[in-house]
Scaffold this active site. Structure first.
Site, mmCIF file in Angstrom:
data_model
loop_
_atom_site.group_PDB
_atom_site.id
_atom_site.type_symbol
_atom_site.label_atom_id
_atom_site.label_comp_id
_atom_site.label_asym_id
_atom_site.label_seq_id
_atom_site.Cartn_x
_atom_site.Cartn_y
_atom_site.Cartn_z
ATOM 1 N N ASP A 19 0.882 -1.166 0.000
ATOM 2 C CA ASP A 19 0.000 0.000 0.000
ATOM 3 C C ASP A 19 0.925 1.222 0.000
ATOM 4 O O ASP A 19 2.122 1.116 0.275
ATOM 5 C CB ASP A 19 -0.874 -0.031 1.252
ATOM 6 C CG ASP A 19 -1.757 1.203 1.379
ATOM 7 O OD1 ASP A 19 -2.260 1.692 0.354
ATOM 8 O OD2 ASP A 19 -1.919 1.677 2.515
ATOM 9 N N LEU A 20 0.373 2.396 -0.294
ATOM 10 C CA LEU A 20 1.193 3.612 -0.317
ATOM 11 C C LEU A 20 1.072 4.404 0.983
ATOM 12 O O LEU A 20 2.024 4.494 1.762
ATOM 13 C CB LEU A 20 0.792 4.483 -1.504
ATOM 14 C CG LEU A 20 1.490 5.843 -1.607
ATOM 15 C CD1 LEU A 20 3.002 5.689 -1.718
ATOM 16 C CD2 LEU A 20 0.936 6.626 -2.805
ATOM 17 N N ASP A 21 -0.097 4.972 1.216
ATOM 18 C CA ASP A 21 -0.287 5.842 2.382
ATOM 19 C C ASP A 21 -0.211 5.057 3.685
ATOM 20 O O ASP A 21 -0.946 4.094 3.881
ATOM 21 C CB ASP A 21 -1.634 6.569 2.295
ATOM 22 C CG ASP A 21 -1.687 7.539 1.131
ATOM 23 O OD1 ASP A 21 -0.628 8.089 0.783
ATOM 24 O OD2 ASP A 21 -2.769 7.748 0.574
ATOM 25 N N THR A 27 1.001 10.165 3.990
ATOM 26 C CA THR A 27 0.282 11.330 3.453
ATOM 27 C C THR A 27 -1.129 11.396 4.026
ATOM 28 O O THR A 27 -1.938 12.204 3.577
ATOM 29 C CB THR A 27 0.209 11.285 1.919
ATOM 30 O OG1 THR A 27 -0.463 10.086 1.523
ATOM 31 C CG2 THR A 27 1.597 11.303 1.301
ATOM 32 N N LYS A 55 -9.254 5.863 5.803
ATOM 33 C CA LYS A 55 -7.941 5.330 5.461
ATOM 34 C C LYS A 55 -8.063 4.088 4.587
ATOM 35 O O LYS A 55 -8.803 3.160 4.901
ATOM 36 C CB LYS A 55 -7.141 5.005 6.727
ATOM 37 C CG LYS A 55 -6.666 6.242 7.468
ATOM 38 C CD LYS A 55 -5.764 5.879 8.629
ATOM 39 C CE LYS A 55 -5.195 7.120 9.313
ATOM 40 N NZ LYS A 55 -4.320 6.770 10.453
ATOM 41 N N SER A 124 -2.457 0.999 -4.596
ATOM 42 C CA SER A 124 -2.858 2.173 -3.828
ATOM 43 C C SER A 124 -4.284 2.624 -4.133
ATOM 44 O O SER A 124 -4.749 2.562 -5.280
ATOM 45 C CB SER A 124 -1.897 3.336 -4.124
ATOM 46 O OG SER A 124 -2.327 4.516 -3.484
ATOM 47 N N ALA A 125 -4.960 3.113 -3.095
ATOM 48 C CA ALA A 125 -6.294 3.688 -3.253
ATOM 49 C C ALA A 125 -6.221 5.114 -3.795
ATOM 50 O O ALA A 125 -7.243 5.711 -4.110
ATOM 51 C CB ALA A 125 -7.031 3.680 -1.917
ATOM 52 N N LYS A 155 -10.741 -0.578 -2.273
ATOM 53 C CA LYS A 155 -10.626 -1.436 -1.099
ATOM 54 C C LYS A 155 -11.835 -1.178 -0.187
ATOM 55 O O LYS A 155 -12.274 -0.042 -0.082
ATOM 56 C CB LYS A 155 -9.330 -1.115 -0.351
ATOM 57 C CG LYS A 155 -8.073 -1.277 -1.198
ATOM 58 C CD LYS A 155 -6.847 -0.701 -0.481
ATOM 59 C CE LYS A 155 -5.622 -0.678 -1.358
ATOM 60 N NZ LYS A 155 -4.461 -0.048 -0.708
ATOM 61 N N GLU A 179 -0.184 -3.553 4.449
ATOM 62 C CA GLU A 179 -1.217 -2.521 4.610
ATOM 63 C C GLU A 179 -1.250 -1.972 6.033
ATOM 64 O O GLU A 179 -0.792 -2.630 6.965
ATOM 65 C CB GLU A 179 -2.599 -3.115 4.297
ATOM 66 C CG GLU A 179 -3.038 -3.001 2.859
ATOM 67 C CD GLU A 179 -3.621 -1.624 2.537
ATOM 68 O OE1 GLU A 179 -3.649 -0.764 3.444
ATOM 69 O OE2 GLU A 179 -4.034 -1.411 1.385
ATOM 70 N N ASP A 180 -1.810 -0.770 6.162
ATOM 71 C CA ASP A 180 -1.983 -0.193 7.499
ATOM 72 C C ASP A 180 -3.443 0.044 7.832
ATOM 73 O O ASP A 180 -3.752 0.518 8.933
ATOM 74 C CB ASP A 180 -1.214 1.131 7.617
ATOM 75 C CG ASP A 180 -1.877 2.256 6.850
ATOM 76 O OD1 ASP A 180 -2.336 2.009 5.702
ATOM 77 O OD2 ASP A 180 -1.958 3.376 7.385
#
Length: 232
Positions: A19-21, A27, A55, A124-125, A155, A179-180
């Site tokens: 995942d990105l964020d 961010t 999120k 990423s979302a 997601k 993922e977070d």
């Protein structure tokens, strides 16, 4: 330390999909500030507690959650306007992002994966994933990047992780997803992948492993747990 040779069985794991964020960089605060401005313009007050629901969720789904929370209805045209306005504000806020904004341990972990020859993907979302990765100057690590602009469902639907695995040309079951957010972990598990959660165990109960920080991401230990789950 020489990280090569950390993985004993490359038949079980062929790729790691991030995942990105909240995983590569944080961010989330910029998303929150942008959404808070939009919500205020709509006469809705949101706080950081509510923001936890956004999120890992796509832009339009986030807007719909805000509207439901504020008991407010908008036309499709109005939703498109506010979603686009939020994105423009978000892009303004992240203009100053750079390599120093990488979360602890991430670049070393990416190098560790690259050293043993596993493939690396991003799921990423965000529709700004390419821009953020370029600003962070880590694009060379990724074999594929799939963002919200390339999928129909956000997601917790697994589409973005499935698409990443397909572009990496590896079976879904040979992927580790990181993922977070709860929605992201659900997406990883629905895709049939091994899920590593970063955050609180109480928030990421479905993950196969939960670590409190990206700083604790180490490929050898994760692979050993994956192998153990297959009785290797």
């Amino acid at each position: 330390m020489n990280r090569k040779g950390a993985v004993r069985n490359l038949d079980i794991v062929k790729a790691v999909i991030f995942d990105l964020d909240g995983i590569i960089t944080d961010t989330a605060e910029y998303h929150y500030l942008a959404w808070r401005e939009i919500a205020e313009e709509l006469g809705i007050k949101i706080d950081r507690t509510f923001n936890e629901q956004l999120k890992g969720v796509g832009r339009m789904d986030s807007l719909n959650r805000i509207l439901t929370f504020g008991n407010k209805n908008l036309s499709v045209k109005e939703k498109d306007y506010y979603a686009a306005k939020k994105n423009e504000r978000y892009k303004e806020l992240i203009k100053g992002i750079g390599p120093t904004d990488l979360l602890p341990g991430i670049e070393g972990f990416l190098q560790e994966i690259r050293d043993v020859g596993l493939k690396i993907g991003l799921a990423s979302a965000s529709k700004n994933a390419f821009t953020v990765i370029e600003s962070l100057k880590i694009g060379s690590y990724f074999d594929t990047i799939v963002d919200a602009a390339l999928v129909e469902k956000s997601k917790p639907d697994p589409e973005v992780f499935l698409r990443a695995a397909e572009q990496l040309q590896v079976p879904y079951s040979t992927c580790i997803g990181i993922e977070d957010a709860e929605a992201g972990v659900i997406a990883i598990k629905e895709a049939g992948m091994f899920a590593v959660g970063i955050g609180l165990e109480s928030d990421l109960a479905l993950a196969d492993i939960v670590l409190p920080s990206t700083e604790l991401l180490h490929l050898k230990q994760i692979i050993e747990i994956v192998e153990g789950s297959f009785g290797c």
